[in-house]
Motif scaffolding. Structure first.
Motif, mmCIF file in Angstrom:
data_model
loop_
_atom_site.group_PDB
_atom_site.id
_atom_site.type_symbol
_atom_site.label_atom_id
_atom_site.label_comp_id
_atom_site.label_asym_id
_atom_site.label_seq_id
_atom_site.Cartn_x
_atom_site.Cartn_y
_atom_site.Cartn_z
ATOM 1 N N GLY A 16 0.786 -1.226 0.000
ATOM 2 C CA GLY A 16 0.000 0.000 0.000
ATOM 3 C C GLY A 16 0.818 1.277 0.000
ATOM 4 N N LEU A 17 2.145 1.158 -0.134
ATOM 5 C CA LEU A 17 3.026 2.320 -0.173
ATOM 6 C C LEU A 17 3.373 2.627 -1.628
ATOM 7 C CD1 LEU A 17 4.677 4.323 1.583
ATOM 8 C CD2 LEU A 17 6.557 2.691 1.464
ATOM 9 N N PHE A 18 3.324 3.915 -1.985
ATOM 10 C CA PHE A 18 3.597 4.355 -3.349
ATOM 11 C C PHE A 18 4.612 5.486 -3.347
ATOM 12 C CE2 PHE A 18 -0.577 2.503 -3.524
ATOM 13 C CZ PHE A 18 -0.661 1.894 -4.764
ATOM 14 N N GLU A 19 5.261 5.660 -4.506
ATOM 15 C CA GLU A 19 6.198 6.761 -4.714
ATOM 16 C C GLU A 19 5.654 7.612 -5.848
ATOM 17 O OE1 GLU A 19 10.902 6.723 -5.051
ATOM 18 O OE2 GLU A 19 9.969 5.966 -6.886
ATOM 19 N N VAL A 31 7.800 11.869 -3.621
ATOM 20 C CA VAL A 31 6.839 12.007 -2.529
ATOM 21 C C VAL A 31 6.295 10.619 -2.248
ATOM 22 C CG1 VAL A 31 4.664 13.041 -1.788
ATOM 23 C CG2 VAL A 31 6.229 14.367 -3.228
ATOM 24 N N PHE A 32 6.417 10.157 -1.006
ATOM 25 C CA PHE A 32 5.901 8.853 -0.626
ATOM 26 C C PHE A 32 4.519 9.017 -0.019
ATOM 27 C CE2 PHE A 32 10.438 8.251 -0.803
ATOM 28 C CZ PHE A 32 10.548 7.029 -1.442
ATOM 29 N N TYR A 33 3.627 8.090 -0.354
ATOM 30 C CA TYR A 33 2.269 8.139 0.175
ATOM 31 C C TYR A 33 1.717 6.736 0.307
ATOM 32 C CZ TYR A 33 0.902 7.646 -4.757
ATOM 33 O OH TYR A 33 0.750 7.211 -6.050
ATOM 34 N N CYS A 34 0.640 6.617 1.063
ATOM 35 C CA CYS A 34 0.018 5.312 1.256
ATOM 36 C C CYS A 34 -1.484 5.441 1.096
ATOM 37 C CB CYS A 34 0.352 4.747 2.641
ATOM 38 S SG CYS A 34 -0.392 5.672 3.999
ATOM 39 N N THR A 35 -2.129 4.295 1.014
ATOM 40 C CA THR A 35 -3.584 4.267 0.980
ATOM 41 C C THR A 35 -4.079 3.643 2.277
ATOM 42 O OG1 THR A 35 -3.545 2.117 -0.111
ATOM 43 C CG2 THR A 35 -3.682 4.044 -1.520
ATOM 44 N N VAL A 36 -5.182 4.179 2.789
ATOM 45 C CA VAL A 36 -5.803 3.637 3.993
ATOM 46 C C VAL A 36 -7.300 3.496 3.755
ATOM 47 C CG1 VAL A 36 -4.064 4.481 5.621
ATOM 48 C CG2 VAL A 36 -5.957 5.952 5.021
ATOM 49 N N VAL A 37 -8.010 3.035 4.758
ATOM 50 C CA VAL A 37 -9.450 2.792 4.622
ATOM 51 C C VAL A 37 -10.186 4.047 4.166
ATOM 52 C CG1 VAL A 37 -9.474 0.921 6.310
ATOM 53 C CG2 VAL A 37 -9.836 3.262 7.068
ATOM 54 N N PHE A 95 12.702 4.383 2.536
ATOM 55 C CA PHE A 95 11.584 3.443 2.467
ATOM 56 C C PHE A 95 11.166 3.023 3.878
ATOM 57 C CE2 PHE A 95 10.011 -0.956 2.091
ATOM 58 C CZ PHE A 95 8.928 -0.739 1.262
ATOM 59 N N GLU A 96 12.133 2.740 4.757
ATOM 60 C CA GLU A 96 11.819 2.339 6.134
ATOM 61 C C GLU A 96 11.107 3.458 6.883
ATOM 62 O OE1 GLU A 96 15.560 1.128 7.764
ATOM 63 O OE2 GLU A 96 15.685 -0.613 6.433
ATOM 64 N N ARG A 97 11.547 4.700 6.686
ATOM 65 C CA ARG A 97 10.865 5.836 7.333
ATOM 66 C C ARG A 97 9.422 5.930 6.849
ATOM 67 N NH1 ARG A 97 15.268 10.749 7.465
ATOM 68 N NH2 ARG A 97 16.686 9.708 8.886
ATOM 69 N N SER A 98 9.228 5.771 5.551
ATOM 70 C CA SER A 98 7.874 5.827 4.994
ATOM 71 C C SER A 98 7.031 4.668 5.516
ATOM 72 C CB SER A 98 7.924 5.812 3.475
ATOM 73 O OG SER A 98 8.571 6.965 3.001
ATOM 74 N N GLN A 99 7.644 3.476 5.662
ATOM 75 C CA GLN A 99 6.929 2.319 6.208
ATOM 76 C C GLN A 99 6.499 2.588 7.644
ATOM 77 O OE1 GLN A 99 5.701 0.405 4.013
ATOM 78 N NE2 GLN A 99 6.801 -1.516 4.145
ATOM 79 N N GLY A 100 7.362 3.258 8.429
ATOM 80 C CA GLY A 100 7.011 3.614 9.804
ATOM 81 C C GLY A 100 5.819 4.559 9.843
#
Length: 127
Positions: free
Chosen positions: A59-62, A74-80, A110-115
């Motif tokens: 669910g993580l995108f660049e 820019v890193f972003y994610c999707t949530v509910v 990537f790890e920071r964005s995952q956090g």
């Protein structure tokens, strides 16, 4: 006979006010591209495809921004609830560079964005 299609949209938000300020403080060309792609993501969803977006997994995108000023990510994610959350950004100093100096490698970014993704998902689960 005409079919009526429901327009299902996404909402683009920022993880924090600090992330919003960082993204909007980017050079003008990057901000213009970011706003253009954010509008597209609200209509078409988080995966605009290459060369604009790159799925990183889980669910993580660049978001890949190119402008006269250079290259930014820019890193972003999707949530509910069809939300896209902007997590992190950086400007590449040179072509082929994966992360800004002082922040480590691409894997560190990537790890920071995952956090941020994990914190974002845990906070959305409580909503």
């Amino acid at each position: 006979m005409f079919a009526i299609l429901a327009c299902v949209t996404w909402t683009v938000t920022f993880y924090s006010a600090g992330v919003e300020a960082e993204v909007l403080a980017l050079p003008t060309g990057f901000v213009a591209r970011f706003l253009r792609y954010a509008e597209r993501m609200e209509v078409y969803g988080p995966d605009l495809g290459m060369p604009h977006t790159l799925p990183m997994g889980d669910g993580l995108f660049e978001l890949r921004l190119k402008a006269a000023e250079g290259i930014a990510r820019v890193f972003y994610c999707t949530v509910v609830d069809r939300r896209i959350v902007i997590l992190h950004q950086f400007v590449k100093k040179e072509v082929g560079q994966d992360a800004p100096e002082g922040t480590g490698s691409r894997s560190t970014t990537f790890e920071r964005s995952q956090g941020c993704l994990a914190r974002c998902r845990s906070s959305s689960a409580r909503l």
